[in-house]
Design an enzyme around this catalytic site. Structure first.
Site, PDB file in Angstrom:
ATOM      1  N   ARG A 108      33.668  45.888  46.263  1.00 22.37           N
ATOM      2  CA  ARG A 108      34.016  47.217  45.783  1.00 22.37           C
ATOM      3  C   ARG A 108      33.403  47.520  44.420  1.00 22.37           C
ATOM      4  O   ARG A 108      33.240  46.629  43.599  1.00 22.37           O
ATOM      5  CB  ARG A 108      35.540  47.357  45.694  1.00 22.37           C
ATOM      6  CG  ARG A 108      36.185  47.148  47.060  1.00 22.37           C
ATOM      7  CD  ARG A 108      37.676  47.288  47.028  1.00 22.37           C
ATOM      8  NE  ARG A 108      38.247  46.517  45.956  1.00 22.37           N
ATOM      9  CZ  ARG A 108      39.358  46.837  45.328  1.00 22.37           C
ATOM     10  NH1 ARG A 108      40.010  47.924  45.663  1.00 22.37           N
ATOM     11  NH2 ARG A 108      39.826  46.074  44.370  1.00 22.37           N
ATOM     12  N   SER A 177      35.929  36.351  42.678  1.00 15.50           N
ATOM     13  CA  SER A 177      37.084  35.504  43.026  1.00 15.50           C
ATOM     14  C   SER A 177      36.692  34.231  43.764  1.00 15.50           C
ATOM     15  O   SER A 177      37.034  34.038  44.943  1.00 15.50           O
ATOM     16  CB  SER A 177      38.080  36.318  43.840  1.00 15.50           C
ATOM     17  OG  SER A 177      38.397  37.474  43.124  1.00 15.50           O
ATOM     18  N   ASP A 230      40.304  37.679  40.777  1.00 15.81           N
ATOM     19  CA  ASP A 230      41.219  38.745  41.198  1.00 15.81           C
ATOM     20  C   ASP A 230      42.617  38.631  40.585  1.00 15.81           C
ATOM     21  O   ASP A 230      43.240  39.634  40.246  1.00 15.81           O
ATOM     22  CB  ASP A 230      41.293  38.835  42.729  1.00 15.81           C
ATOM     23  CG  ASP A 230      41.523  37.492  43.393  1.00 15.81           C
ATOM     24  OD1 ASP A 230      41.650  36.469  42.675  1.00 15.81           O
ATOM     25  OD2 ASP A 230      41.569  37.433  44.631  1.00 15.81           O
TER      26      ASP A 230
HETATM   27 MG    MG Z   1      41.628  40.476  47.360  1.00 20.09          MG
END
Ligand code: MG
Ligand code: ADP
Length: 503
Positions: A108, A177, A230
């Site tokens: 994203r 992450s 994250d």
């Molecule tokens: Mg996630």
């Protein structure tokens, strides 16, 4: 009666007896099979039991492992990675910041406009897309060129009032992450890939530098101001919204947590620490293991057959007992054994032997089916496993299996959360020394994010119940679990604001 008549009568009696015997034995066998299936479920229930006493043992073990992981690198299965975040956003941040979020199901890009004290987040825009499969196993250059080009398109598509001047360098928060060893707030070396990524030449490289170079190459005037994972992004957004937020937990495909630790409790790497008093520590808690975790033969089989056997989750209980990647498969394993050993299903069940065929959201749908004849359970079994004609009482048994597996998962996650609170003296166990203000426990907020927690109501309910149970009536009202959505991305943008060179 003549001979013939007598013979006929005897013959009929024999046939009748044989038929009756066959019926009787089939019904005994069915009963036995049913009993066998019920016994398997009971056995599972016992093996997965998490009474509060056991959860407290897990809490203690978590706190002990946290200590050990903070004392030395390799001192515990918990890596307790330093993040160099010693300052969390508090609502005073201003300006336009960008973030990239890589490491979940989707990639994203985001832009956040911050209005400063009182106005908070004025607007934010997100674009999400899957990472093309071939880039997940290609070269690091290909991956970062792709990411940089998407970001450039995103920045250029701003025709709604945001415009970048040529000499106006923008700060970027990068949520990455995967396990990283951070060197500073804006640099970190990839330790290893997880979640289906495998780009060997990126291991050991500074991820922020890879992205900075790719952005420079295409003339995008941006730089990574904060490299986080994250959980850290989620904690940042939580703290921005509520300054009593001290920890963040992700329960999605995988599970992890981070929290705010006193720097004097971080024994390792003292030379690298600032004297700000506190730093966010990324626990990488999926690796946590304790002999108090209720491990079953199904978990052991799952470990043995895991594709990532030699990696982070090999002997774990924690991530594999808790997260969305695995819960459905534990249920599948139980159902498969029930099918094999007690033939509760009438249809062939070869689909049940296929690993990961039963995804966790489907399991959740079956668990939460509240129709009187469990229509959804029947539908999932039929459409996804090709098992039809499942009697109601067998459907009920399937729901029970889902319940047992999810209850254990959520209660263990709850114990992990209380473990963090215990380590930071916020679980009420340490009396006045434990951060109490005038005899009262301190208000403490933990933010929780992730598809499993947010999408699976029973999971969330069980987890919250268990946190209350472990903490007890006196302390529980002071501990709030707040749901966070989109924290991993927005939080990274907020951290870019905190650590912006333009500030
Ligand atoms: Mg996630
Ligand atoms: P990621 O962890 O990949 O960043 P998410 O936080 O969105 O992504 O979590 C996705 C995972 O959460 C899925 O893989 C699935 O296991 C689980 N999940 C999502 N929705 C549900 C649901 N409604 N019920 C149960 N599990 C769910």
């Amino acid at each position: 009666m003549g001979r013939v008549g007598l013979g006929l009568a005897v013959g009929c009696a024999v046939v009748t007896c044989a038929i009756a015997a066959a019926f009787a034995s089939r019904s005994v066998r069915r009963r036995w099979r049913w009993g066998q299936a019920v016994a398997l479920v009971r056995e599972l229930e016992v093996a997965c039991d998490t009474p509060v006493g056991r959860l407290r043992q897990v809490v203690d073990a978590m706190a002990v492992e946290m200590h050990a992981g903070l004392a030395s690198d390799g001192g515990s299965k918990l890596k307790m990675l330093l993040t160099f975040i010693d300052n969390l956003p508090d609502g005073t941040e201003e300006g336009t910041y960008y973030a990239l979020d890589l490491g979940g199901t989707n990639f994203r890009v985001l832009r956040v406009q911050l209005g400063g004290k009182g106005s908070m987040i004025l607007s934010h825009k997100v674009e999400s897309q899957p990472i093309p499969q071939e880039l997940m196993t290609g070269t690091s250059e290909e991956l970062f060129n792709f990411i940089a080009s998407i970001l450039k398109q995103f920045v250029q598509s701003e025709n709604d009032g945001f415009q970048q001047l040529p000499d106006d360098r923008k700060d970027l928060g990068f949520t990455f992450s995967f396990p990283m060893k951070q060197l500073s707030i804006s640099s970190g070396v990839l330790i290893k890939w997880t979640k289906g990524f495998s780009i060997e030449d990126a291991v050991g490289k500074d991820i922020a530098q890879c992205l900075n170079e790719a952005m420079t190459k295409i003339g995008l005037n941006m730089r990574v101001a904060a490299l986080v994972n994250d959980t850290v992004g989620t904690l940042a957004l939580g703290h921005y919204n509520d300054e009593d937020t001290v920890a963040a937990v992700i329960i999605g495909t995988g599970t992890n947590a981070c929290y705010l630790e006193r720097t004097d409790a971080i024994i390792k790497c003292q030379g690298l620490l600032t004297n700000s008093g506190a730093m966010v520590v990324n626990m990488e808690w999926g690796n946590f293991w304790s002999s108090h975790l209720p491990r079953t033969s199904y978990d052991i089989a799952l470990d043995d057959e895991s594709p990532n056997r030699n990696e982070q989750a090999r002997i774990t209980g924690f991530e594999k007992m808790i997260s969305g990647m695995y819960l459905g498969d534990i249920v599948r394993r139980v159902l498969y054994r029930m099918a094999e050993e007690s033939e509760i299903f009438l249809d062939p069940t070869k689909n049940l032997s296929v690993p990961f065929i039963l995804r966790t959201p489907l399991m959740a749908n079956m668990h939460e089916d509240d129709s009187p004849d469990l229509t959804e359970v029947g539908r999932v079994l039929e459409e996804h496993l090709q098992i039809s004609r499942v009697p109601l009482k067998v459907r009920r048994l399937v729901v029970r299996v889902c319940d047992i597996v999810t209850r254990r998962a959520s209660r263990l996650a709850a114990a992990g959360i209380v473990g963090m609170l215990k380590k930071t003296g916020r679980d009420g166990s340490g009396g006045v020394a434990s951060g109490r203000i005038r005899g009262k426990p301190r208000r403490t907020v933990v933010v929780v994010e992730g598809g499993l927690y947010i999408g699976y109501t029973m999971f969330k309910q069980y987890l919250n119940e268990a946190v209350g149970e472990i903490l007890g009536d006196e302390v529980a009202p002071y501990v709030l679990l707040k749901v966070s959505e989109d924290g991993s991305g927005i939080g990274a943008a907020l951290l870019a604001a905190v650590y912006s060179s333009n500030r």
